[in-house]
Design an enzyme around this catalytic site. Structure first.
Site, PDB file in Angstrom:
ATOM      1  N   THR A  50       0.819  -1.209   0.000  1.00  0.00           N
ATOM      2  CA  THR A  50       0.000   0.000   0.000  1.00  0.00           C
ATOM      3  C   THR A  50       0.850   1.255   0.000  1.00  0.00           C
ATOM      4  O   THR A  50       0.381   2.335  -0.370  1.00  0.00           O
ATOM      5  CB  THR A  50      -0.955  -0.006   1.202  1.00  0.00           C
ATOM      6  OG1 THR A  50      -1.619  -1.267   1.270  1.00  0.00           O
ATOM      7  CG2 THR A  50      -1.999   1.088   1.088  1.00  0.00           C
ATOM      8  N   TYR A 142       7.114 -11.895   3.987  1.00  0.00           N
ATOM      9  CA  TYR A 142       5.945 -11.296   3.344  1.00  0.00           C
ATOM     10  C   TYR A 142       5.462 -12.233   2.243  1.00  0.00           C
ATOM     11  O   TYR A 142       6.123 -12.398   1.225  1.00  0.00           O
ATOM     12  CB  TYR A 142       6.323  -9.925   2.781  1.00  0.00           C
ATOM     13  CG  TYR A 142       5.154  -9.097   2.277  1.00  0.00           C
ATOM     14  CD1 TYR A 142       3.832  -9.490   2.460  1.00  0.00           C
ATOM     15  CD2 TYR A 142       5.391  -7.893   1.615  1.00  0.00           C
ATOM     16  CE1 TYR A 142       2.782  -8.732   2.005  1.00  0.00           C
ATOM     17  CE2 TYR A 142       4.347  -7.124   1.150  1.00  0.00           C
ATOM     18  CZ  TYR A 142       3.045  -7.531   1.343  1.00  0.00           C
ATOM     19  OH  TYR A 142       2.008  -6.769   0.874  1.00  0.00           O
ATOM     20  N   LYS A 172       3.675 -12.086   7.223  1.00  0.00           N
ATOM     21  CA  LYS A 172       2.405 -11.467   6.864  1.00  0.00           C
ATOM     22  C   LYS A 172       1.818 -12.262   5.716  1.00  0.00           C
ATOM     23  O   LYS A 172       2.474 -12.450   4.689  1.00  0.00           O
ATOM     24  CB  LYS A 172       2.577 -10.014   6.442  1.00  0.00           C
ATOM     25  CG  LYS A 172       1.262  -9.379   5.986  1.00  0.00           C
ATOM     26  CD  LYS A 172       1.441  -8.058   5.280  1.00  0.00           C
ATOM     27  CE  LYS A 172       0.070  -7.557   4.789  1.00  0.00           C
ATOM     28  NZ  LYS A 172       0.184  -6.314   3.982  1.00  0.00           N
ATOM     29  N   ILE A 213      -1.726  -6.804   9.549  1.00  0.00           N
ATOM     30  CA  ILE A 213      -1.026  -5.745   8.830  1.00  0.00           C
ATOM     31  C   ILE A 213      -1.879  -5.499   7.595  1.00  0.00           C
ATOM     32  O   ILE A 213      -1.875  -6.306   6.663  1.00  0.00           O
ATOM     33  CB  ILE A 213       0.398  -6.157   8.431  1.00  0.00           C
ATOM     34  CG1 ILE A 213       1.202  -6.589   9.667  1.00  0.00           C
ATOM     35  CG2 ILE A 213       1.113  -5.005   7.710  1.00  0.00           C
ATOM     36  CD1 ILE A 213       2.573  -7.182   9.325  1.00  0.00           C
TER      37      ILE A 213
END
Length: 304
Positions: A50, A142, A172, A213
């Site tokens: 993001t 990630y 995540k 997250i």
């Protein structure tokens, strides 16, 4: 497999503001980071998806880390994304994150080459750890195969955590498949598996997960924090329903343009809608529809 994760709660992959010439607006970035912490975020995953992280240069990221440190943003609240396609860049960013006092880093796999096997990804992570050579390093893997097309398999997660205990401490999951998060939480108690979508946060918390997250923490931090603090019982169900309704609305639009459109509206600052190509702002008619939907949700929740 157990690991003492540094982070828990709600973390925001902080949106990056750009000026009209598309240069990074450092002052607004720092101010927004502080605002998110004030609104209830436990931490800041700067340089996440993001954040338009892969539209930022290494030098721009280094400058932003220095600016956060100079502004007094607590390093232990930071989980910068440092994974890149080039090992030297990953190492450089990870070292800088440690110098900024970051509590951990969020590590994308090298994602340019597709169909690489677990051994190749294992070597990439191992080289990063070896070259950074910092006992304070805490890595959160990630996992975002819908975008990266490369991911951290469950056997690879287990291998990295076993070979680097106290260093590879969590992940995540932005796969969109909650069964992946559930698999990690059930197979590896104590490993900090964050969900990337808050619609799964309550379920993950029930299994001992650390939190979320999520992109929407940029624009719904207070509600997410309230859910994290009160997820059990009838009140938790009510808050969870509201949080999920917000997320379902956001998911109807391209995430990053939608997040920036909401911030622009709330701040009265249209430059928040600036995105670096190839991304582009949300079309006016879509933005208007999004605002109407969010206004209706707020009214239903009794917050005007």
């Amino acid at each position: 497999m157990t690991a003492a994760g540094t982070f828990a709660g709600v973390l925001a992959p902080v949106a990056t503001p750009f000026k009209d010439d598309l240069s990074v607006d450092t002052d607004r970035f720092v101010a927004f980071c502080k605002q998110l912490l004030d609104e209830g975020c436990h931490g800041l995953a700067v340089f996440g998806t993001t954040s338009e992280a892969n539209s930022l240069s290494v030098d721009e990221k280094l400058d932003l880390l220095r600016a956060l440190k100079a502004a007094g943003v607590p390093g232990e609240k930071l989980m910068p994304g440092t994974g890149t396609c080039a090992l030297p860049d990953t190492v450089r960013l990870t070292r800088a994150a440690m110098e900024a006092g970051a509590g951990g880093v969020l590590l994308l796999p090298p994602f340019y080459f597709k169909k690489v096997d677990d051994e190749g990804l294992y070597r990439a992570a191992t080289e990063t750890i070896r070259r950074v050579e910092d006992p304070q390093l805490r890595i959160y893997l990630y996992h975002i195969p819908p975008i990266a097309q490369v991911g951290w398999s469950l056997p690879l997660v287990e291998r990295l955590a076993a070979d680097f205990p106290g260093t590879v401490v969590g992940l995540k999951d932005s796969s969109g498949d909650y069964s992946y998060t559930e698999g990690v939480l059930r197979r590896y108690p104590g490993f900090a598996a964050f969900v990337g979508n808050e619609r799964f946060m309550k379920d993950a918390l029930e299994l001992g997960g650390p939190g979320t997250i999520t992109a929407s923490a940029n624009v719904n931090a207070a509600a997410l924090r309230k859910l994290y603090d009160n997820w059990q019982g009838a009140e938790g169900e009510r808050i969870n329903d509201a949080v999920c309704a917000f997320r379902r609305t956001l998911e109807q639009y391209p995430t990053i343009p939608a997040v920036k459109a909401i911030i622009a509206r709330r701040t009265g600052d249209p430059t928040w809608q600036n995105l670096r190509p190839p991304l582009r702002p949300l079309p006016e008619e879509q933005a208007a529809k999004l605002y109407q939907q969010l206004d209706a949700l707020a009214a239903l929740a009794g917050v005007g």
